[in-house]
Design a protein around this motif. Structure first.
Motif, PDB file in Angstrom:
ATOM      1  N   ILE A  26       0.842  -1.204   0.000  1.00  0.00           N
ATOM      2  CA  ILE A  26       0.000   0.000   0.000  1.00  0.00           C
ATOM      3  C   ILE A  26       0.873   1.248   0.000  1.00  0.00           C
ATOM      4  CG2 ILE A  26      -1.698   1.346   1.315  1.00  0.00           C
ATOM      5  CD1 ILE A  26      -2.883  -1.171   0.012  1.00  0.00           C
ATOM      6  N   GLU A  29       2.408   1.898  -3.436  1.00  0.00           N
ATOM      7  CA  GLU A  29       1.418   2.479  -4.357  1.00  0.00           C
ATOM      8  C   GLU A  29       1.174   3.948  -4.025  1.00  0.00           C
ATOM      9  OE1 GLU A  29      -1.933  -0.127  -3.864  1.00  0.00           O
ATOM     10  OE2 GLU A  29      -0.962  -1.768  -4.950  1.00  0.00           O
ATOM     11  N   PRO A  84      -3.616  -3.581   6.132  1.00  0.00           N
ATOM     12  CA  PRO A  84      -4.573  -2.628   5.548  1.00  0.00           C
ATOM     13  C   PRO A  84      -6.020  -2.860   5.980  1.00  0.00           C
ATOM     14  CG  PRO A  84      -3.002  -3.316   3.890  1.00  0.00           C
ATOM     15  CD  PRO A  84      -2.748  -4.169   5.107  1.00  0.00           C
TER      16      PRO A  84
END
Length: 148
Positions: A26, A29, A84
């Motif tokens: 995450i 990104e 996440p």
């Protein structure tokens, strides 16, 4: 619940590795940089690292962790990861607070991707000051923070 993560416990170490991969995917990104070192780290490399790990557990399942090393009264935060599926539940805050309260370190240092705004907000909210930005790779910058 917070407790030390023993990397000799291979089942627990595997949970840590899985959370690390999810969390840093995450972040990669978010910051637009896929070569974050922990994403390239193998399971065996994680097992041989010299960092101390504190894990955050929900119903005995590891959902977050912070790792650090201690050198000359300075705590170097190496990793701060959260699954996440458990973002925005205050887990990173609790892990960071635990480090700050345990032993009351003289100085703490941490770095994150310059474009990782959630992490930067967390560190600033907890009294860290931006020291400088460092070009870690061509066009990719890390922000270095310190708290005394």
């Amino acid at each position: 619940m917070l407790r030390k993560v023993d990397l000799q416990n291979l089942s627990l170490a595997n949970e840590l590795y899985t959370v690390q991969q999810k969390s840093y995917t995450i972040e990669a990104e978010l910051i637009g940089f896929l070569d974050i070192p922990p994403l390239k780290e193998t399971f065996d490399e994680l097992l041989s690292c010299q960092e101390e790990f504190i894990g955050y557990f929900i119903d005995e399942k590891l959902v977050g962790a912070v790792s650090y090393s201690l050198e000359d009264e300075t705590v170097h935060i190496c990793r701060l990861i959260v699954d996440p599926a458990h973002f925005r539940k205050g887990i990173a805050q609790k892990l960071l607070a635990h480090l700050q309260n345990e032993g009351s370190p003289e100085r703490m240092i941490v770095s994150t991707g310059k474009d990782n705004h959630p992490a930067i907000s967390l560190y600033l909210k907890n009294g860290f000051k931006l020291i400088r930005d460092i070009e870690a790779a061509p066009g990719f910058y890390l922000s270095l923070f310190e708290k005394r």
